[in-house]
Design a protein around this motif. Structure first.
Motif, PDB file in Angstrom:
ATOM      1  N   LEU A 120     -33.483  43.930  54.971  1.00 47.38           N
ATOM      2  CA  LEU A 120     -32.893  43.629  56.258  1.00 47.38           C
ATOM      3  C   LEU A 120     -31.611  42.851  56.005  1.00 47.38           C
ATOM      4  O   LEU A 120     -31.634  41.811  55.347  1.00 47.38           O
ATOM      5  CB  LEU A 120     -33.843  42.786  57.110  1.00 47.38           C
ATOM      6  N   ILE A 121     -30.516  43.375  56.498  1.00 50.68           N
ATOM      7  CA  ILE A 121     -29.221  42.734  56.359  1.00 50.68           C
ATOM      8  C   ILE A 121     -28.848  42.201  57.740  1.00 50.68           C
ATOM      9  O   ILE A 121     -28.614  42.975  58.665  1.00 50.68           O
ATOM     10  CB  ILE A 121     -28.143  43.741  55.880  1.00 50.68           C
ATOM     11  N   SER A 122     -28.819  40.882  57.902  1.00 50.47           N
ATOM     12  CA  SER A 122     -28.503  40.255  59.184  1.00 50.47           C
ATOM     13  C   SER A 122     -27.128  39.611  59.081  1.00 50.47           C
ATOM     14  O   SER A 122     -26.888  38.797  58.190  1.00 50.47           O
ATOM     15  CB  SER A 122     -29.526  39.169  59.525  1.00 50.47           C
ATOM     16  N   THR A 123     -26.250  39.963  60.002  1.00 53.19           N
ATOM     17  CA  THR A 123     -24.917  39.378  60.038  1.00 53.19           C
ATOM     18  C   THR A 123     -24.870  38.339  61.140  1.00 53.19           C
ATOM     19  O   THR A 123     -25.177  38.640  62.289  1.00 53.19           O
ATOM     20  CB  THR A 123     -23.857  40.462  60.303  1.00 53.19           C
ATOM     21  N   TYR A 124     -24.521  37.110  60.784  1.00 56.04           N
ATOM     22  CA  TYR A 124     -24.433  36.014  61.738  1.00 56.04           C
ATOM     23  C   TYR A 124     -22.980  35.797  62.130  1.00 56.04           C
ATOM     24  O   TYR A 124     -22.099  35.777  61.269  1.00 56.04           O
ATOM     25  CB  TYR A 124     -24.997  34.723  61.128  1.00 56.04           C
ATOM     26  N   LEU A 125     -22.749  35.656  63.413  1.00 56.61           N
ATOM     27  CA  LEU A 125     -21.402  35.438  63.931  1.00 56.61           C
ATOM     28  C   LEU A 125     -21.342  34.083  64.626  1.00 56.61           C
ATOM     29  O   LEU A 125     -22.350  33.621  65.164  1.00 56.61           O
ATOM     30  CB  LEU A 125     -21.045  36.544  64.927  1.00 56.61           C
ATOM     31  N   PRO A 126     -20.167  33.459  64.659  1.00 59.73           N
ATOM     32  CA  PRO A 126     -20.055  32.169  65.347  1.00 59.73           C
ATOM     33  C   PRO A 126     -20.324  32.333  66.840  1.00 59.73           C
ATOM     34  O   PRO A 126     -20.062  33.384  67.416  1.00 59.73           O
ATOM     35  CB  PRO A 126     -18.616  31.735  65.074  1.00 59.73           C
ATOM     36  N   ASP A 127     -20.840  31.299  67.439  1.00 54.18           N
ATOM     37  CA  ASP A 127     -21.201  31.323  68.851  1.00 54.18           C
ATOM     38  C   ASP A 127     -20.035  31.719  69.753  1.00 54.18           C
ATOM     39  O   ASP A 127     -20.212  32.350  70.784  1.00 54.18           O
ATOM     40  CB  ASP A 127     -21.741  29.943  69.260  1.00 54.18           C
ATOM     41  N   GLY A 165     -25.146  46.747  66.127  1.00 53.21           N
ATOM     42  CA  GLY A 165     -24.638  45.452  66.545  1.00 53.21           C
ATOM     43  C   GLY A 165     -25.562  44.920  67.631  1.00 53.21           C
ATOM     44  O   GLY A 165     -26.291  45.683  68.266  1.00 53.21           O
ATOM     45  N   LEU A 166     -25.550  43.624  67.842  1.00 53.75           N
ATOM     46  CA  LEU A 166     -26.405  42.999  68.846  1.00 53.75           C
ATOM     47  C   LEU A 166     -25.573  42.145  69.797  1.00 53.75           C
ATOM     48  O   LEU A 166     -24.603  41.522  69.389  1.00 53.75           O
ATOM     49  CB  LEU A 166     -27.455  42.105  68.174  1.00 53.75           C
ATOM     50  N   SER A 167     -25.996  42.103  71.030  1.00 54.87           N
ATOM     51  CA  SER A 167     -25.361  41.262  72.036  1.00 54.87           C
ATOM     52  C   SER A 167     -25.644  39.793  71.732  1.00 54.87           C
ATOM     53  O   SER A 167     -26.720  39.458  71.236  1.00 54.87           O
ATOM     54  CB  SER A 167     -25.936  41.602  73.415  1.00 54.87           C
ATOM     55  N   PRO A 168     -24.708  38.896  72.058  1.00 50.78           N
ATOM     56  CA  PRO A 168     -24.984  37.473  71.867  1.00 50.78           C
ATOM     57  C   PRO A 168     -25.989  36.939  72.885  1.00 50.78           C
ATOM     58  O   PRO A 168     -26.561  35.870  72.688  1.00 50.78           O
ATOM     59  CB  PRO A 168     -23.612  36.809  72.046  1.00 50.78           C
ATOM     60  N   LYS A 169     -26.232  37.685  73.948  1.00 48.27           N
ATOM     61  CA  LYS A 169     -27.193  37.251  74.967  1.00 48.27           C
ATOM     62  C   LYS A 169     -28.602  37.607  74.516  1.00 48.27           C
ATOM     63  O   LYS A 169     -28.840  38.682  73.990  1.00 48.27           O
ATOM     64  CB  LYS A 169     -26.890  37.920  76.295  1.00 48.27           C
ATOM     65  N   ALA A 170     -29.529  36.683  74.736  1.00 48.29           N
ATOM     66  CA  ALA A 170     -30.913  36.908  74.316  1.00 48.29           C
ATOM     67  C   ALA A 170     -31.873  36.377  75.362  1.00 48.29           C
ATOM     68  O   ALA A 170     -31.529  35.486  76.141  1.00 48.29           O
ATOM     69  CB  ALA A 170     -31.175  36.210  72.979  1.00 48.29           C
ATOM     70  N   VAL A 171     -33.060  36.917  75.364  1.00 52.34           N
ATOM     71  CA  VAL A 171     -34.169  36.421  76.167  1.00 52.34           C
ATOM     72  C   VAL A 171     -35.282  36.110  75.185  1.00 52.34           C
ATOM     73  O   VAL A 171     -35.585  36.907  74.301  1.00 52.34           O
ATOM     74  CB  VAL A 171     -34.635  37.466  77.198  1.00 52.34           C
ATOM     75  N   ASP A 181     -33.982  32.087  78.937  1.00 51.83           N
ATOM     76  CA  ASP A 181     -32.703  32.640  78.497  1.00 51.83           C
ATOM     77  C   ASP A 181     -32.328  32.029  77.164  1.00 51.83           C
ATOM     78  O   ASP A 181     -32.709  30.906  76.864  1.00 51.83           O
ATOM     79  CB  ASP A 181     -31.605  32.316  79.506  1.00 51.83           C
ATOM     80  N   GLY A 182     -31.565  32.773  76.405  1.00 52.42           N
ATOM     81  CA  GLY A 182     -30.994  32.244  75.182  1.00 52.42           C
ATOM     82  C   GLY A 182     -31.868  32.457  73.962  1.00 52.42           C
ATOM     83  O   GLY A 182     -33.045  32.760  74.066  1.00 52.42           O
ATOM     84  N   PRO A 183     -31.246  32.316  72.818  1.00 52.28           N
ATOM     85  CA  PRO A 183     -32.003  32.483  71.577  1.00 52.28           C
ATOM     86  C   PRO A 183     -33.059  31.395  71.419  1.00 52.28           C
ATOM     87  O   PRO A 183     -32.996  30.350  72.055  1.00 52.28           O
ATOM     88  CB  PRO A 183     -30.944  32.393  70.483  1.00 52.28           C
ATOM     89  N   TYR A 184     -34.016  31.673  70.565  1.00 52.83           N
ATOM     90  CA  TYR A 184     -35.121  30.759  70.304  1.00 52.83           C
ATOM     91  C   TYR A 184     -34.624  29.411  69.807  1.00 52.83           C
ATOM     92  O   TYR A 184     -35.084  28.370  70.235  1.00 52.83           O
ATOM     93  CB  TYR A 184     -36.069  31.391  69.275  1.00 52.83           C
ATOM     94  N   LEU A 185     -33.680  29.442  68.890  1.00 52.85           N
ATOM     95  CA  LEU A 185     -33.166  28.204  68.306  1.00 52.85           C
ATOM     96  C   LEU A 185     -31.799  27.858  68.879  1.00 52.85           C
ATOM     97  O   LEU A 185     -31.012  28.749  69.201  1.00 52.85           O
ATOM     98  CB  LEU A 185     -33.018  28.358  66.785  1.00 52.85           C
ATOM     99  N   LYS A 225     -25.159  27.317  66.349  1.00 56.59           N
ATOM    100  CA  LYS A 225     -23.750  27.550  66.609  1.00 56.59           C
ATOM    101  C   LYS A 225     -23.360  28.958  66.186  1.00 56.59           C
ATOM    102  O   LYS A 225     -22.182  29.295  66.127  1.00 56.59           O
ATOM    103  CB  LYS A 225     -22.908  26.504  65.882  1.00 56.59           C
ATOM    104  N   GLU A 226     -24.358  29.781  65.889  1.00 61.10           N
ATOM    105  CA  GLU A 226     -24.118  31.171  65.533  1.00 61.10           C
ATOM    106  C   GLU A 226     -25.294  32.009  65.993  1.00 61.10           C
ATOM    107  O   GLU A 226     -26.329  31.480  66.388  1.00 61.10           O
ATOM    108  CB  GLU A 226     -23.891  31.319  64.028  1.00 61.10           C
ATOM    109  N   TYR A 227     -25.127  33.317  65.974  1.00 58.13           N
ATOM    110  CA  TYR A 227     -26.193  34.211  66.401  1.00 58.13           C
ATOM    111  C   TYR A 227     -26.175  35.461  65.533  1.00 58.13           C
ATOM    112  O   TYR A 227     -25.178  35.745  64.867  1.00 58.13           O
ATOM    113  CB  TYR A 227     -26.042  34.576  67.882  1.00 58.13           C
ATOM    114  N   VAL A 228     -27.273  36.205  65.536  1.00 55.74           N
ATOM    115  CA  VAL A 228     -27.330  37.462  64.798  1.00 55.74           C
ATOM    116  C   VAL A 228     -26.509  38.470  65.588  1.00 55.74           C
ATOM    117  O   VAL A 228     -26.847  38.826  66.711  1.00 55.74           O
ATOM    118  CB  VAL A 228     -28.775  37.961  64.610  1.00 55.74           C
ATOM    119  N   GLY A 229     -25.411  38.896  65.010  1.00 54.97           N
ATOM    120  CA  GLY A 229     -24.502  39.812  65.684  1.00 54.97           C
ATOM    121  C   GLY A 229     -24.736  41.259  65.338  1.00 54.97           C
ATOM    122  O   GLY A 229     -24.232  42.157  65.997  1.00 54.97           O
ATOM    123  N   GLY A 230     -25.506  41.499  64.288  1.00 54.06           N
ATOM    124  CA  GLY A 230     -25.792  42.872  63.885  1.00 54.06           C
ATOM    125  C   GLY A 230     -26.812  42.888  62.775  1.00 54.06           C
ATOM    126  O   GLY A 230     -27.070  41.865  62.140  1.00 54.06           O
TER     127      GLY A 230
END
Length: 121
Positions: A5-12, A45-51, A65-69, A72-77
């Motif tokens: 699994l390759i997870s790319t993290y992007l700044p918030d 790719g993934l949306s920065p919005k999460a439930v 709403d929002g990521p679990y944690l 200052k970044e999120y999984v973008g893809g």
């Protein structure tokens, strides 16, 4: 063959509309290369919005709403690569790091029990 699994993290504050056409084309070229090499199993790719759905001790589930944690970044893809070993997966990730912004995490995917060979594809 192992999968990773390759997870790319992007700044918030990442704004995808600011990506240049050159960067987008480089990402598409990398994906075509991964497909041609037979190592890419999935990519998106993934949306920065999460439930988030959180299980409670009483069996209820709370939806927020929002990521679990709080980060200052999120999984973008994410991508799933199938390579001979972690070194080959890392070689592809290093290549991608030249064109895709952000931090990348690589994790081996394991199955318990391992699937039969004909079930993997």
């Amino acid at each position: 063959m192992p999968q990773y699994l390759i997870s790319t993290y992007l700044p918030d504050d990442f704004d995808p509309s600011q990506m240049t056409e050159q960067t987008i084309q480089a990402i598409h070229a990398l994906n075509r290369e991964l497909i041609a090499a037979g190592v890419r199993r999935f990519a998106c790719g993934l949306s920065p919005k999460a439930v988030t759905v959180r299980s409670q001790a009483d069996g209820e589930a709370i939806v927020t709403d929002g990521p679990y944690l709080e980060t200052k970044e999120y999984v973008g893809g994410l991508s799933i690569l199938e390579t001979e070993n972690i070194d080959q997966a890392l070689a592809w990730v290093r290549k991608g790091a030249r064109v895709i912004p952000g931090v990348v995490e690589v994790r081996e995917i394991f199955f318990n029990p391992a699937p039969a060979e004909d079930c993997v594809r």
